[in-house]
Design a protein around this motif. Structure first.
Motif, PDB file in Angstrom:
ATOM      1  N   PHE A 171       0.877  -1.275   0.098  1.00 53.88           N
ATOM      2  CA  PHE A 171       0.028   0.099  -0.067  1.00 53.88           C
ATOM      3  C   PHE A 171       0.771   1.402  -0.040  1.00 53.88           C
ATOM      4  O   PHE A 171       0.339   2.197   0.235  1.00 53.88           O
ATOM      5  CB  PHE A 171      -0.838   0.002   1.216  1.00 53.88           C
ATOM      6  N   TYR A 172       2.380   1.198  -0.244  1.00 57.09           N
ATOM      7  CA  TYR A 172       3.089   2.381  -0.054  1.00 57.09           C
ATOM      8  C   TYR A 172       2.600   3.542  -1.281  1.00 57.09           C
ATOM      9  O   TYR A 172       2.457   4.651  -0.891  1.00 57.09           O
ATOM     10  CB  TYR A 172       4.329   1.838  -0.400  1.00 57.09           C
ATOM     11  N   ASP A 173       2.393   3.027  -2.172  1.00 49.30           N
ATOM     12  CA  ASP A 173       1.967   3.777  -3.430  1.00 49.30           C
ATOM     13  C   ASP A 173       0.827   4.545  -3.135  1.00 49.30           C
ATOM     14  O   ASP A 173       0.579   5.801  -3.456  1.00 49.30           O
ATOM     15  CB  ASP A 173       1.859   3.250  -4.640  1.00 49.30           C
ATOM     16  N   ARG A 174      -0.213   3.747  -2.718  1.00 50.85           N
ATOM     17  CA  ARG A 174      -1.880   4.388  -2.190  1.00 50.85           C
ATOM     18  C   ARG A 174      -1.429   5.552  -1.156  1.00 50.85           C
ATOM     19  O   ARG A 174      -2.020   6.511  -1.091  1.00 50.85           O
ATOM     20  CB  ARG A 174      -2.619   3.468  -1.836  1.00 50.85           C
ATOM     21  N   PHE A 175      -0.757   5.165   0.014  1.00 49.09           N
ATOM     22  CA  PHE A 175      -0.467   6.164   0.992  1.00 49.09           C
ATOM     23  C   PHE A 175       0.371   7.529   0.420  1.00 49.09           C
ATOM     24  O   PHE A 175       0.019   8.537   0.848  1.00 49.09           O
ATOM     25  CB  PHE A 175       0.403   5.503   2.032  1.00 49.09           C
TER      26      PHE A 175
END
Length: 300
Positions: A169-173
């Motif tokens: 979820f790094y990119d979404r955060f």
């Protein structure tokens, strides 16, 4: 002989009186049941009866009545939920479909530029993708809630699964300029569950928090007594206690808005998975912060 005849007469009189008393009580039981079955009364049976066996029968009949009432209430509630789910699904399907058709019709007009046509088709494509997600989520929820759907139970390291999902979820955060606060212990934490289902639960909880958060997101994993607790907390300015009471219902979205941010099925899927894994899930609102708590039994 006289005494024997007198005793025999007394016994006969007693037995006849006993039979008439039993018959009277049986008639009373029948009349009460008829009144209840004919819906003339909701009153259960009187159980202060002369015969202990018939009184026990009345107790068991009352238990059966209680069971019937409970099952009937459950059936009515289920039917109402199904009707509401169908109505909501019809609304959520119709909205993107109408939008898609409208944008395609506008894109087919002769008096628009190539750039405008491209933009209209792009919007229609986004609406189609939302419709695809909606149908996929609804299909997944239907499968999960099927009595024949079984999960694979195994000993899994919940700490590692959470870390893997957080990394994905790094990119979404980053897109939302969010820096979640993460509280995860150093030691491994094990539970008995289905790994793919656990992954889906965590993904849906994080997705819900990202979409609806008005600020920070806090993810906590902790052990307490014999329980393992996963808590996902996010700021929310518009959520009410009534919303929290319904957040796990199908298609429910705060303020009944259909903003297109979600399908309203993500948390329903989470709840269904948790129930299949003999876990529990609850929601709580404190100081404009929504906390969703998942619990499992800890294993060594």
């Amino acid at each position: 002989m006289m005494y024997a005849a007198i005793i025999l007469c007394i016994i006969i009189v007693f037995l006849v009186a006993r039979i008439f008393a039993l018959k009277k009580e049986m008639k009373q039981v029948m009349q009460q049941l008829q009144s209840y079955n004919d819906r003339k009364t909701d009153k259960k049976m009187d159980i202060a009866l002369f015969d202990q066996d018939i009184e026990n029968l009345g107790i068991e009949i009352n238990k059966l009545i209680d069971l019937y009432v409970a099952e009937n209430r459950k059936r009515v509630r289920f039917e109402n939920e199904q009707k509401q789910a169908i109505a909501n699904m019809s609304h959520d399907l119709r909205t993107p479909l109408t939008s898609i058709v409208g944008y395609i019709q506008m894109a087919e007009q002769d008096d628009i530029t190539t750039e405008e046509r491209k933009e209209l088709l792009s919007v229609a494509n986004k609406r189609a993708k939302r419709l695809e997600i909606l149908l996929k989520d609804f299909f997944e929820l239907s499968i999960i809630e099927s009595p024949d759907y079984q999960l694979q139970s195994e000993r899994i390291n919940l700490r590692n699964v959470i870390i893997d999902v957080l990394i994905s979820f790094y990119d979404r955060f980053h897109e939302k300029s969010m820096e979640p606060v993460i509280h995860i212990p150093e030691n491994d934490i094990f539970i008995i569950a289905d790994k793919s289902a656990i992954t889906r639960v965590i993904e849906n909880l994080l997705s819900n928090a990202i979409i609806h958060s008005d600020g920070n997101i806090i993810i906590s994993l902790e052990e307490r007594d014999s329980l393992v607790k996963l808590i996902v907390k996010n700021d929310t300015l518009s959520l009410t206690e009534q919303d929290v009471d319904h957040i796990f219902d199908r298609f429910y979205m705060a303020n009944q808005s259909r903003s297109g941010k979600s399908t309203g099925l993500g948390l329903s899927i989470v709840k269904s998975f948790m129930e299949k894994m003999n876990g529990s899930i609850t929601g709580q609102l404190n100081d404009q912060k929504l906390s969703i708590l998942c619990q499992w039994k800890r294993v060594d």
